[in-house]
Each structure stands twice: as structure tokens, then as C-alpha cells.
Design a protein around this motif. Structure first.
Motif, mmCIF file in Angstrom:
data_model
loop_
_atom_site.group_PDB
_atom_site.id
_atom_site.type_symbol
_atom_site.label_atom_id
_atom_site.label_comp_id
_atom_site.label_asym_id
_atom_site.label_seq_id
_atom_site.Cartn_x
_atom_site.Cartn_y
_atom_site.Cartn_z
ATOM 1 N N GLN A 183 0.843 -1.191 0.000
ATOM 2 C CA GLN A 183 0.000 0.000 0.000
ATOM 3 C C GLN A 183 0.882 1.245 0.000
ATOM 4 O O GLN A 183 2.007 1.229 0.499
ATOM 5 C CB GLN A 183 -0.919 0.010 1.227
ATOM 6 C CG GLN A 183 -1.803 -1.219 1.342
ATOM 7 C CD GLN A 183 -2.707 -1.414 0.137
ATOM 8 O OE1 GLN A 183 -3.334 -0.480 -0.332
ATOM 9 N NE2 GLN A 183 -2.752 -2.641 -0.372
ATOM 10 N N ASN A 184 0.336 2.329 -0.560
ATOM 11 C CA ASN A 184 1.110 3.570 -0.622
ATOM 12 C C ASN A 184 1.473 4.101 0.752
ATOM 13 O O ASN A 184 2.496 4.757 0.933
ATOM 14 C CB ASN A 184 0.323 4.639 -1.398
ATOM 15 C CG ASN A 184 0.247 4.307 -2.878
ATOM 16 O OD1 ASN A 184 1.120 3.648 -3.413
ATOM 17 N ND2 ASN A 184 -0.796 4.766 -3.538
ATOM 18 N N ASP A 185 0.602 3.818 1.750
ATOM 19 C CA ASP A 185 0.863 4.320 3.097
ATOM 20 C C ASP A 185 1.566 3.298 3.985
ATOM 21 O O ASP A 185 1.621 3.444 5.192
ATOM 22 C CB ASP A 185 -0.453 4.744 3.761
ATOM 23 C CG ASP A 185 -1.451 3.596 3.861
ATOM 24 O OD1 ASP A 185 -1.185 2.521 3.289
ATOM 25 O OD2 ASP A 185 -2.501 3.772 4.513
ATOM 26 N N GLN A 186 2.103 2.246 3.361
ATOM 27 C CA GLN A 186 2.753 1.188 4.136
ATOM 28 C C GLN A 186 4.188 1.585 4.460
ATOM 29 O O GLN A 186 4.992 1.848 3.576
ATOM 30 C CB GLN A 186 2.740 -0.123 3.337
ATOM 31 C CG GLN A 186 3.290 -1.305 4.115
ATOM 32 C CD GLN A 186 3.130 -2.593 3.328
ATOM 33 O OE1 GLN A 186 2.289 -2.693 2.447
ATOM 34 N NE2 GLN A 186 3.939 -3.582 3.640
ATOM 35 N N HIS A 187 4.501 1.652 5.746
ATOM 36 C CA HIS A 187 5.841 2.018 6.187
ATOM 37 C C HIS A 187 6.478 0.823 6.904
ATOM 38 O O HIS A 187 5.875 -0.227 7.062
ATOM 39 C CB HIS A 187 5.780 3.221 7.123
ATOM 40 C CG HIS A 187 5.138 4.431 6.507
ATOM 41 N ND1 HIS A 187 5.730 5.156 5.507
ATOM 42 C CD2 HIS A 187 3.936 5.024 6.745
ATOM 43 C CE1 HIS A 187 4.951 6.158 5.158
ATOM 44 N NE2 HIS A 187 3.847 6.102 5.892
ATOM 45 N N PHE A 188 7.728 1.025 7.313
ATOM 46 C CA PHE A 188 8.432 0.041 8.127
ATOM 47 C C PHE A 188 8.607 -1.295 7.401
ATOM 48 O O PHE A 188 8.237 -2.348 7.887
ATOM 49 C CB PHE A 188 7.719 -0.149 9.468
ATOM 50 C CG PHE A 188 7.382 1.141 10.141
ATOM 51 C CD1 PHE A 188 8.394 1.910 10.703
ATOM 52 C CD2 PHE A 188 6.095 1.617 10.171
ATOM 53 C CE1 PHE A 188 8.099 3.132 11.298
ATOM 54 C CE2 PHE A 188 5.782 2.831 10.760
ATOM 55 C CZ PHE A 188 6.788 3.589 11.324
ATOM 56 N N GLN A 189 9.164 -1.219 6.197
ATOM 57 C CA GLN A 189 9.481 -2.422 5.440
ATOM 58 C C GLN A 189 10.738 -3.067 5.993
ATOM 59 O O GLN A 189 11.586 -2.402 6.599
ATOM 60 C CB GLN A 189 9.721 -2.074 3.968
ATOM 61 C CG GLN A 189 8.507 -1.587 3.208
ATOM 62 C CD GLN A 189 8.859 -1.391 1.748
ATOM 63 O OE1 GLN A 189 9.201 -2.349 1.042
ATOM 64 N NE2 GLN A 189 8.805 -0.172 1.279
ATOM 65 N N VAL A 190 10.851 -4.362 5.751
ATOM 66 C CA VAL A 190 12.076 -5.070 6.118
ATOM 67 C C VAL A 190 13.249 -4.434 5.367
ATOM 68 O O VAL A 190 13.195 -4.238 4.150
ATOM 69 C CB VAL A 190 11.965 -6.565 5.762
ATOM 70 C CG1 VAL A 190 13.299 -7.268 5.947
ATOM 71 C CG2 VAL A 190 10.885 -7.236 6.594
ATOM 72 N N GLY A 191 14.292 -4.080 6.105
ATOM 73 C CA GLY A 191 15.463 -3.435 5.509
ATOM 74 C C GLY A 191 15.551 -1.952 5.786
ATOM 75 O O GLY A 191 16.632 -1.368 5.670
ATOM 76 N N ASP A 192 14.418 -1.315 6.144
ATOM 77 C CA ASP A 192 14.455 0.112 6.477
ATOM 78 C C ASP A 192 15.316 0.344 7.717
ATOM 79 O O ASP A 192 15.267 -0.431 8.668
ATOM 80 C CB ASP A 192 13.041 0.639 6.746
ATOM 81 C CG ASP A 192 12.211 0.794 5.477
ATOM 82 O OD1 ASP A 192 12.773 0.617 4.386
ATOM 83 O OD2 ASP A 192 11.008 1.091 5.580
ATOM 84 N N ILE A 193 16.063 1.431 7.712
ATOM 85 C CA ILE A 193 16.926 1.775 8.847
ATOM 86 C C ILE A 193 16.427 3.077 9.472
ATOM 87 O O ILE A 193 16.178 4.057 8.756
ATOM 88 C CB ILE A 193 18.393 1.905 8.404
ATOM 89 C CG1 ILE A 193 18.898 0.565 7.858
ATOM 90 C CG2 ILE A 193 19.271 2.366 9.558
ATOM 91 C CD1 ILE A 193 20.306 0.611 7.300
ATOM 92 N N TYR A 194 16.251 3.072 10.784
ATOM 93 C CA TYR A 194 15.715 4.218 11.514
ATOM 94 C C TYR A 194 16.639 4.627 12.652
ATOM 95 O O TYR A 194 17.378 3.802 13.200
ATOM 96 C CB TYR A 194 14.351 3.881 12.121
ATOM 97 C CG TYR A 194 13.205 3.829 11.121
ATOM 98 C CD1 TYR A 194 12.371 4.928 10.936
ATOM 99 C CD2 TYR A 194 12.971 2.678 10.378
ATOM 100 C CE1 TYR A 194 11.329 4.890 10.033
ATOM 101 C CE2 TYR A 194 11.934 2.632 9.461
ATOM 102 C CZ TYR A 194 11.113 3.735 9.292
ATOM 103 O OH TYR A 194 10.087 3.686 8.390
ATOM 104 N N LEU A 195 16.543 5.888 13.009
ATOM 105 C CA LEU A 195 17.142 6.371 14.238
ATOM 106 C C LEU A 195 16.037 6.311 15.300
ATOM 107 O O LEU A 195 15.042 7.027 15.201
ATOM 108 C CB LEU A 195 17.655 7.793 14.067
ATOM 109 C CG LEU A 195 18.722 8.283 15.050
ATOM 110 C CD1 LEU A 195 19.953 7.392 14.976
ATOM 111 C CD2 LEU A 195 19.083 9.724 14.770
ATOM 112 N N GLY A 196 16.186 5.423 16.270
ATOM 113 C CA GLY A 196 15.136 5.194 17.251
ATOM 114 C C GLY A 196 15.498 5.694 18.632
ATOM 115 O O GLY A 196 16.666 5.984 18.923
#
Length: 512
Positions: free
Chosen positions: A27-40
Motif C-alpha cells: 500500500q502507498n501508506d505502508q511504512h516500516f518495510q524489512v530493511g528500512d533503517i531508523y534512528l530510534g
């Protein structure tokens, strides 16, 4: 491969010999895919779980277990913090001294504390009520390999079976890698040239260094690296010389995919074709029909047999059912073997198609000869070799049960393969008919008194209308006295007994 685009996102269907084998969507609003890197930002330490919950911007905090911190977390975290604060200006890892002091029996509250800023990578997408699962053991995926910063290991995909090829690939990687970088060489690297693999490693190292330089002053909950779009991500993982056609129905997607294919296999650029027909892409190529046939509770096999697929909270259960069996007892064992062999092929396909993960139990038809059980097990093992998800199979028991554990990193693909019954609305049950009138009156009172809507008519089942208009002091008359408003009742033959609609003077639907 067929890529269908809609206003909400897109779907990717992969076929083999015109048979659907894999389906994925985004989906266009789908976030947090496998492989995404975040500053948490660490929100909560859970000592009982030896884990913590990290805010990366998702609805539910991401889950980080102690075992997912990585072997050199202290050195890695110090390196990241120096970039965030601006103390470090160079991203090279060559001058670092790595000391793998990871204690598997250690405690997370001795390493992390609340409100601490850490760099993490999504390893599992949000599933159901659970937030993403994350790790600080960062990796970057390329076409031929996966780069492992803060590591010096060189691993070759297990699917590369020829020892000579494994040795060649390891030699290329060892020369191309810099100090404190490791790598996993992917299956796609088989037979690739020295320059192709070396260039892939160089590009990934450069990507890592540029990413680190961007950390200066970055706020928590920021996505540092976004995994490539699912379309090109799937192509990166599965594309090979056997692909003959890639059909796309969106011109912008068509341009992007052609550009990506031309960068990795210029000779294959022409296989990317733009679908321009008025009939939809999936409908024209028979994909929609295959989806409806494959995603129901019952899945028919080419023989008279069929599968029954049930999903529970803890596991998935697949039951193999036969049709008419051979009349002769001497034919029975061979007939059962044939059905189970066919079922094994379809089970492997269904696991990939639905992306079923966790524990799967398959109840094959009982087989008396032990060699038949081994044949079915071997057949399923062979069919699952092309499955990209990690999996483990246990041999078939004497009761005909086979257990599989399969990696689950994202939400299971689920399709509605039946039309919704207008009486039960897909639940399989209906309310007691005696309560239909009460439910209608309660809804009517809400629309008139709470919502202040002008209800002019009610469309309903003929039997329900007959009940409401029975006698001199019937329901419409009571409503007139109560609401000072006459409401018409209109029959709709196709409506279920508990189905009704409220409409205004223009015939517009108000509620049901």
C-alpha cells in the motif's frame, strides 16, 4: 511477472509456466518495510523479556531483543553517536578496533537505558497487533551480496552448491572488501564476473559511508535508509535469466523498472512491456481467476482431491482430502501416494503464494508403506528449494503429519475468494429473526433522535415488512405517534431477513 498499480498501491504476481506461484502487494501508506533503517529512541526497558521497546514512529513501539544487539554493539553504538553529535567526520571503518565481547547471557538493562538514541534496522514488519521487530546488526542488500558493516565474515549462499564456484566467489569478495566489512554473497551472484561482484560491494560500502555522514543532527524516529520500492526489491531478489516477460500497467512504473533492468541486465530491457489494453492486466492474463481459485479455504487439485487450509492464532493447518479412491485394495496405496505427491507440490506453492509463516502442520492421507512417506517428504523438500523464506521440515510421522516452520517477516497475504452473502454478510451466521424488528427500531430511533436525519422510507425483506405491518396497531402507526412522521416500508425481494436500509426523501442511503 505482472505488476498491477492502483490508487492505493500495487500488486506483483509471479508465474511459472503460466501458473501463479507468488503474490505480493504494498500500500502507498505502508511504512516500516524489512530493511528500512531508523534512528530510534528507547522508550521502555523490559528486563523480564531481556528486551526493550524502541520508538521509530510506528503505531506500536518496535521490539528489540538482547540477542539482536549484534556482537560488537558497544563499538557500533559509539561510532553512531559520534556521527550524531558531529564528533566524527570520516565514515571509514578501517581504523576501528573491533572486540566481539558479546555475552549471550548478558542483560539488556546493563547496555541500554531509557531515552537512549540508537540506530536500528527493521527485520520484521508489523504483524497484527505487534509492532516491527528490529536489530542493531545493520546490513545493506545489493544485487549480488549483502554488506555487513562491523563484521569480517564472508558467507556464501547455501543455494550455491558447487564448491569451485563458492571458492571463486569467496576469493572475489575477500579482495574487494575493506577492513571491518563482511558480506553474504547471494545466489544471484553465481557465474557473475569479478567486476560485477566487486562493483556491487564498492557501491554498498559507499552507500553505508554516505548514510553515516547524514546522521549529524538527525532527530529520533527519522528513517535513515528506505529499502527500495517493493517492485524493484522483488526484482532484485528473484530476477534471473529465466525471466521472459515483465508486464506493467503504469507508465511511471514501467520507466522505473526498465531503468533498473537496464542497469543490472541490459540485454533483458525489452522484456519489460507496458500493458495498454482496456481490460485490466490481471484479468487479461488470467491472474484474477487464479487468485480466486487459490485463496479460498478449499483448494482443488487436478485430481479429485483437495486441500483444506485453516488458520489459527498459533499455527496453520493444511488437511489433504482425497476424492473417490481406487476400488481394488492393491490400487489404494498407489492412489494415495499419487494424491499426496500432488498435494506436496500444491502445499509448497500455497506457502509462497500466501506467504504463510510460523508453524504449519500438514495432515497427509495415511500411507502404510514407509517408503511412500519418504517419497512425499522428498517431493515437498524439492518443491520448497525455490522458496526464499527460511524454512525447516520435519519427516512425516506414522500418523501422516508433517511439520514445517517458515520464516515470517511480513503480514500474510490474504484474499477474499468468495462473494459475501447478503444475509450473513460473510460471517456464516445470522441473528435470530425474532430480533430483526427490535434491531430495526433501535436503529431508526438513533437516526431520528440522535442523528436528526429525515428518514422517509425503509427498504426491507418482504417477510419483515409483513411482520411490522401486521394488525391495526402496527409498527408504522406507532412510529407516527412517537415521531410525528410517516415512514414508508418498501419490499426488496433480494434482501435477507435481517437486512434493511434507511433512505431520505431523495432516495439517498442514510444508514443500515
Amino acid at each position: 511477472m505482472y505488476i498491477r498499480t492502483s490508487g492505493n498501491g500495487f500488486e506483483i504476481a509471479t508465474t511459472e509456466d503460466r501458473r501463479l506461484i507468488e503474490l505480493t502487494s504494498q500500500q502507498n501508506d505502508q511504512h516500516f518495510q524489512v530493511g528500512d533503517i531508523y534512528l530510534g529512541k528507547v522508550n521502555k526497558i523490559a528486563p523480564a523479556l531481556n528486551a526493550c521497546f524502541v520508538d521509530i514512529g510506528s503505531e506500536k513501539d518496535a521490539f528489540l531483543h538482547f540477542q539482536d544487539l549484534g556482537l560488537v554493539f558497544k563499538e557500533f553504538n559509539q561510532y553512531v553517536q559520534e556521527f550524531i553529535t558531529g564528533k566524527r567526520k570520516y565514515a571509514s571503518l578501517e581504523n576501528l578496533s573491533l572486540n566481539p565481547t558479546f555475552d549471550k547471557k548478558g542483560k539488556i538493562d546493563a547496555i541500554l537505558q531509557r531515552s537512549q538514541i540508537i540506530l536500528v534496522q527493521v527485520t520484521k514488519e508489523p504483524i497484527g497487533t505487534k509492532g516491527p521487530r528490529i536489530s542493531t546488526d545493520i546490513s545493506l542488500a545489493g544485487r549480488y551480496c549483502v554488506l555487513l558493516p562491523f563484521s569480517e565474515s564472508i558467507n556464501i549462499s547455501r543455494k550455491v552448491t558447487q564448491q569451485a564456484e563458492r571458492k571463486r566467489l569467496k576469493g572475489i569478495a575477500s579482495v574487494a572488501l575493506k577492513k571491518n566489512y563482511g558480506v553474504i554473497v547471494r545466489t544471484a551472484a553465481q557465474q557473475c564476473s569479478t567486476e560485477e561482484l566487486s562493483a556491487d560491494i564498492r557501491e554498498l560500502i559507499e552507500k553505508w559511508q554516505k548514510t553515516m555522514l547524514r546522521l549529524n543532527g538527525m532527530e529520533p524516529k527519522t528513517r535513515v535508509i528506505q529499502e527500495m520500492a517493493r517492485t524493484t526489491g522483488v526484482l532484485r531478489d528473484v530476477f534471473n535469466d529465466s525471466f521472459q516477460h515483465i508486464y506493467v500497467d503504469d507508465p511511471r512504473n514501467w520507466d522505473d523498472i526498465r531503468e533498473y533492468i537496464s542497469s543490472i541486465a541490459p540485454e533483458k530491457t525489452d522484456i519489460v512491456k507496458l500493458h495498454k489494453r482496456k481490460v485490466g492486466l490481471f484479468e487479461h492474463h488470467g491472474i484474477d481467476k487464479q487468485i480466486m481459485a487459490a485463496f479460498g479455504k478449499h483448494v482443488n487439485l487436478s485430481s479429485s482431491a483437495y486441500l483444506v487450509i485453516e488458520h489459527t492464532e498459533a499455527l496453520h493447518v493444511i488437511d489433504v482430502n482425497s476424492g473417490a479412491r481406487g476400488k481394488q485394495s492393491t490400487e489404494r496405496d498407489e492412489h494415495i501416494l499419487k494424491i499426496n505427491m500432488e498435494a506436496a507440490e500444491e502445499v509448497a506453492r500455497q506457502l509462497r503464494l500466501r506467504d504463510m509463516g510460523g508453524i504449519i502442520v500438514i495432515d497427509f492421507i495415511d500411507m502404510n508403506p514407509p517408503e511412500h512417506r519418504k517419497q512425499v517428504f522428498d517431493r515437498l523438500t524439492e518443491c520448497m528449494k525455490s522458496d526464499r523464506a527460511r524454512h525447516t521440515l520435519l519427516p512425516i510421522t506414522k500418523f501422516g503429519l508433517l511439520q514445517i516452520t517458515r520464516q515470517r517477516v511480513r503480514q500474510e497475504v490474504s484474499m477474499t475468494a468468495q462473494e459475501v452473502c447478503n444475509a450473513c454478510m460473510g460471517t456464516g451466521t445470522v441473528q435470530p429473526s425474532i430480533l430483526a424488528a427490535d434491531q430495526l427500531e433501535s436503529r431508526l430511533d438513533f437516526l431520528l433522535t440522535e442523528e436528526k436525519l429525515m428518514v422517509k422510507s425503509i427498504h426491507l425483506n418482504p417477510y419483515l415488512k409483513a411482520y411490522l405491518t401486521l394488525g391495526l396497531l402496527n409498527h408504522p402507526l406507532k412510529w407516527w405517534w412517537k415521531y410525528k412522521k410517516w415512514i414508508q416500508l418498501k419490499e426488496v425481494v433480494d434482501f435477507g431477513l435481517n437486512q434493511f436500509e434507511f433512505r431520505d426523501s431523495k432516495g439517498e442511503l442514510l444508514g443500515n
